[in-house]
Design a protein around this motif. Structure first.
Motif, mmCIF file in Angstrom:
data_model
loop_
_atom_site.group_PDB
_atom_site.id
_atom_site.type_symbol
_atom_site.label_atom_id
_atom_site.label_comp_id
_atom_site.label_asym_id
_atom_site.label_seq_id
_atom_site.Cartn_x
_atom_site.Cartn_y
_atom_site.Cartn_z
ATOM 1 N N VAL A 25 75.186 45.575 22.040
ATOM 2 C CA VAL A 25 74.043 45.775 22.945
ATOM 3 C C VAL A 25 72.951 44.739 22.660
ATOM 4 N N LEU A 26 72.639 44.540 21.361
ATOM 5 C CA LEU A 26 71.578 43.588 21.014
ATOM 6 C C LEU A 26 71.938 42.178 21.459
ATOM 7 N N PHE A 27 73.155 41.748 21.139
ATOM 8 C CA PHE A 27 73.558 40.384 21.483
ATOM 9 C C PHE A 27 73.574 40.206 22.999
ATOM 10 N N THR A 28 74.149 41.181 23.699
ATOM 11 C CA THR A 28 74.244 41.077 25.160
ATOM 12 C C THR A 28 72.851 41.031 25.776
ATOM 13 N N PHE A 29 71.939 41.864 25.298
ATOM 14 C CA PHE A 29 70.585 41.909 25.856
ATOM 15 C C PHE A 29 69.855 40.578 25.628
ATOM 16 N N GLY A 30 69.910 40.086 24.399
ATOM 17 C CA GLY A 30 69.219 38.830 24.078
ATOM 18 C C GLY A 30 69.791 37.663 24.861
ATOM 19 N N PHE A 31 71.113 37.555 24.862
ATOM 20 C CA PHE A 31 71.793 36.462 25.559
ATOM 21 C C PHE A 31 71.519 36.537 27.065
ATOM 22 N N SER A 32 71.574 37.739 27.620
ATOM 23 C CA SER A 32 71.356 37.914 29.064
ATOM 24 C C SER A 32 69.914 37.574 29.446
ATOM 25 N N LEU A 33 68.964 37.957 28.594
ATOM 26 C CA LEU A 33 67.553 37.643 28.914
ATOM 27 C C LEU A 33 67.339 36.138 28.983
ATOM 28 N N ILE A 34 67.955 35.416 28.052
ATOM 29 C CA ILE A 34 67.793 33.957 28.057
ATOM 30 C C ILE A 34 68.441 33.363 29.309
ATOM 31 N N LEU A 35 69.638 33.844 29.648
ATOM 32 C CA LEU A 35 70.289 33.341 30.864
ATOM 33 C C LEU A 35 69.507 33.735 32.119
ATOM 34 N N MET A 36 68.911 34.914 32.103
ATOM 35 C CA MET A 36 68.085 35.352 33.234
ATOM 36 C C MET A 36 66.943 34.350 33.449
ATOM 37 N N HIS A 37 66.332 33.921 32.351
ATOM 38 C CA HIS A 37 65.237 32.955 32.428
ATOM 39 C C HIS A 37 65.748 31.598 32.939
ATOM 40 N N VAL A 38 66.812 31.111 32.333
ATOM 41 C CA VAL A 38 67.337 29.794 32.725
ATOM 42 C C VAL A 38 67.823 29.828 34.175
ATOM 43 N N GLY A 39 68.408 30.956 34.570
ATOM 44 C CA GLY A 39 68.945 31.098 35.926
ATOM 45 C C GLY A 39 67.880 30.952 37.013
ATOM 46 N N PHE B 168 81.496 45.071 29.480
ATOM 47 C CA PHE B 168 80.066 45.291 29.268
ATOM 48 C C PHE B 168 79.339 43.943 29.149
ATOM 49 N N PHE B 169 79.892 43.082 28.320
ATOM 50 C CA PHE B 169 79.275 41.771 28.120
ATOM 51 C C PHE B 169 79.315 40.954 29.411
ATOM 52 N N ASN B 170 80.481 40.909 30.017
ATOM 53 C CA ASN B 170 80.711 40.097 31.214
ATOM 54 C C ASN B 170 79.802 40.517 32.373
ATOM 55 N N ARG B 171 79.735 41.812 32.632
ATOM 56 C CA ARG B 171 78.919 42.303 33.751
ATOM 57 C C ARG B 171 77.452 41.935 33.554
ATOM 58 N N ASN B 172 76.935 42.159 32.347
ATOM 59 C CA ASN B 172 75.523 41.879 32.099
ATOM 60 C C ASN B 172 75.206 40.395 32.227
ATOM 61 N N VAL B 173 76.060 39.574 31.606
ATOM 62 C CA VAL B 173 75.800 38.133 31.629
ATOM 63 C C VAL B 173 75.884 37.602 33.062
ATOM 64 N N THR B 174 76.909 38.035 33.800
ATOM 65 C CA THR B 174 77.068 37.564 35.178
ATOM 66 C C THR B 174 75.851 37.955 36.015
ATOM 67 N N GLN B 175 75.411 39.189 35.876
ATOM 68 C CA GLN B 175 74.266 39.650 36.675
ATOM 69 C C GLN B 175 72.973 38.963 36.258
ATOM 70 N N SER B 176 72.840 38.681 34.963
ATOM 71 C CA SER B 176 71.570 38.152 34.464
ATOM 72 C C SER B 176 71.201 36.830 35.130
ATOM 73 N N VAL B 177 72.194 36.002 35.387
ATOM 74 C CA VAL B 177 71.931 34.658 35.913
ATOM 75 C C VAL B 177 71.238 34.714 37.276
ATOM 76 N N THR B 178 71.631 35.671 38.097
ATOM 77 C CA THR B 178 71.045 35.746 39.448
ATOM 78 C C THR B 178 70.067 36.916 39.597
ATOM 79 N N LEU B 179 69.778 37.566 38.482
ATOM 80 C CA LEU B 179 68.971 38.786 38.562
ATOM 81 C C LEU B 179 67.602 38.553 39.203
ATOM 82 N N MET B 180 66.928 37.481 38.811
ATOM 83 C CA MET B 180 65.586 37.230 39.350
ATOM 84 C C MET B 180 65.655 36.886 40.831
ATOM 85 N N ARG B 181 66.695 36.139 41.225
ATOM 86 C CA ARG B 181 66.838 35.813 42.658
ATOM 87 C C ARG B 181 67.075 37.086 43.462
#
Lengths: 282, 244
Positions: free
Chosen positions: A172-186, A98-111
């Motif tokens: 869920v909270l940690f994954t969402f917050g962490f993924s949003l930040i990576l989504m932005h940085v990505g 769950f954590f891995n999939r979200n974080v991996t996707q978040s980085v390239t989500l905006m692209r």
């Protein structure tokens, strides 16, 4: 007859009046875009199913096969075990995937969402929420399998099963917050998608997916390794609740839940502040 | 606070859009002074109003900032300075095929794209039959979009946007898609959409004839600034003279 419209854009893009508080705005956006998030998540799951021969069976097969691989490595190669080891590994994998999939996707989500964000306004948190919903659905299937496997491996009935609710909330909270930040940085750091694979691999080995940190890592490192990493904390807590009938470390669990809630609030604010620049970069 | 005309549907004041600090960089350039230093100002303080029910044409050479302006009006780009106020109205950039997923059927994509454009499920359901009828894709509407030809894909995409109508419509070039018959039909529909007296339209086009035929006023953008705004014939005459 003219259709009733729900606004797609903020009515004013400047800041002539006081801007709405980010969390209040997020609540309103969530209500407005919830039908899109759920419909799009269902569509993604459907696309996932139709793009392979075995379809939804992969949602079951994938964690089961990984469980077999890691159980084999741990039992045969390293000759290490724990009571109910296959289920122990399966719980770890469920949390990790769950954590891995979200974080991996978040980085390239905006692209990957470039076609959408250059054409319409949608709060970008909704796109992450959609990805999170898809991954949550797959993880819930995996979690249901944990309960199927438990009697098979003679795990006693988990009387503390309710404890997994606060544990899942933290995940869920940690994954969402962490993924949003990576989504932005990505959006700005093109290389992050490469770097994140290495970082996640390190996280994977440090989280104790297929070994018990408490008994395998020397003190005092084992104490901190489980507690300073919220993913490892959730894994250890869920195993305590479901397999070993013990309490998790409530203080650390509560503390991380608070930290994660703050992380989510800050990440939501960050994305609202910066999201209209994303289309300029992508 | 800046005075705005109460009859305005869109108020734009001092709008500056630049691309200066948003260049994507890699780890290789982190320590280089070159990273993130590119600055390109697409709009340099643009002021104008669009009145309710008006069709405003936007003209200008390539790179003059027309598409950037339209995206700023749609809320896709944030102003670096100044503001855009749409006075609570619903704005939609006419976007074809936005949010389409090719593995889904045409019918499912109508729902998905409609939701993304900000319409509620009830409205989309009510309009679905009309969209299908307009697209003339009744026979294939329940097949995955991946099986459609590019013409069929465009027909469906256009029909969704054409049938679900927003209050303020932003159009980047008048669209004409599909085969000859559908092109005529879509051009007619586009004229209907634009000509609706209640709808405010901002139309960007290089086709001066379309602008002359459809627009009540014209804004001429030149290198990110308003060179001229006013009566269609006067602005077009000045623009044509400049281009010659």
């Amino acid at each position: 007859m003219k259709p009733t419209l729900t606004p797609t854009t903020p009515s004013s893009l400047e800041v002539p009046a006081a801007p709405r508080r980010p969390l209040r705005r997020f609540g309103a956006d969530l209500r407005r875009f919830f039908p899109y998030v759920t419909t799009s998540a269902a569509a993604s799951l459907k696309t996932d199913v139709s793009s392979s021969h075995l379809g939804w069976l992969w949602w079951i097969l994938e964690p089961l096969l990984f469980m077999m691989v890691y159980t084999f490595i741990a039992l045969v190669v390293f000759q290490r075990s724990m009571p109910y080891f296959p289920v122990f590994v399966f719980i770890g994998l469920t949390v990790w995937q769950f954590f891995n999939r979200n974080v991996t996707q978040s980085v390239t989500l905006m692209r990957h969402s470039r076609g959408i964000i250059r054409k319409v306004y949608i709060p970008k948190q909704m796109l992450m929420l959609e990805a999170l919903s898809v991954n949550a659905f797959k993880s819930l299937i995996s979690l249901a399998l944990v309960f199927v496997l438990m009697p098979f491996f003679k795990v006693p009935f988990p009387v503390r099963v309710w404890q997994i609710l606060p544990e899942l909330l933290l995940l869920v909270l940690f994954t969402f917050g962490f993924s949003l930040i990576l989504m932005h940085v990505g959006v700005y750091v093109g290389d992050l998608s490469n770097a994140i694979h290495v970082i996640l691999r390190l996280f994977f080995y440090l989280s104790g997916v297929f070994y018990d940190i408490t008994s395998r890592v020397p003190a005092p490192w084992n104490y901190y390794l489980v507690r300073v990493n919220p993913v490892a904390l959730v894994m250890a807590s869920m195993r305590s609740s479901l397999l070993y009938q013990t309490d998790p470390d409530w203080i650390w669990l509560g503390g991380w839940t608070l930290v994660s809630a703050v992380l989510v609030a800050l990440a939501i604010q960050l994305v609202y502040k910066q999201e209209n620049s994303y289309a300029k970069v992508l | 606070m800046e005075h705005t005309d109460p009859s305005s549907a869109i108020t734009v004041r001092g709008l500056k859009i630049s691309y200066r600090t948003v260049r994507s960089f890699s780890f290789k350039t982190i320590f280089s002074k070159k990273h993130n230093m590119n600055r390109y100002e697409a709009l340099h303080g643009v002021d104008f109003d669009v009145r309710r029910g008006e069709i405003l044409g936007v003209i200008g050479e390539n790179g003059s900032g027309k598409s950037t302006l339209l995206r700023a009006l749609a809320g896709i780009f944030s102003p670096d300075e100044g503001y855009v106020n749409t006075h609570g109205a619903n704005v939609s950039l006419l976007a074809i095929g936005v949010g389409f997923q090719k593995e889904l059927t045409g019918r499912e994509n109508i729902m998905l794209s409609g939701l993304l454009l900000g319409f509620d499920k009830k409205t989309i359901r009510e309009k679905t039959d009309e969209i299908i009828e307009f697209s003339s894709l009744q026979r294939v509407i329940d097949s995955p979009v991946s099986t459609y030809s590019s013409g069929m894909y465009s027909k469906l995409a256009f029909s969704i946007t054409a049938v679900l109508e927003p209050d303020i419509l932003l159009i980047d070039e008048v669209l004409s898609v599909g085969d000859r018959r559908f092109r005529k039909k879509s051009a007619r529909r586009m004229r209907e959409l634009i000509s609706n007296a209640d709808r405010t339209v901002v139309l960007v086009s290089h086709n001066l004839e379309s602008i002359r035929r459809l627009c009540s006023r014209v804004l001429w953008l030149d290198a990110g600034e308003v060179r001229m705004i006013g009566d269609t014939d006067a602005v077009l005459a000045a623009y044509e003279e400049y281009m010659d």
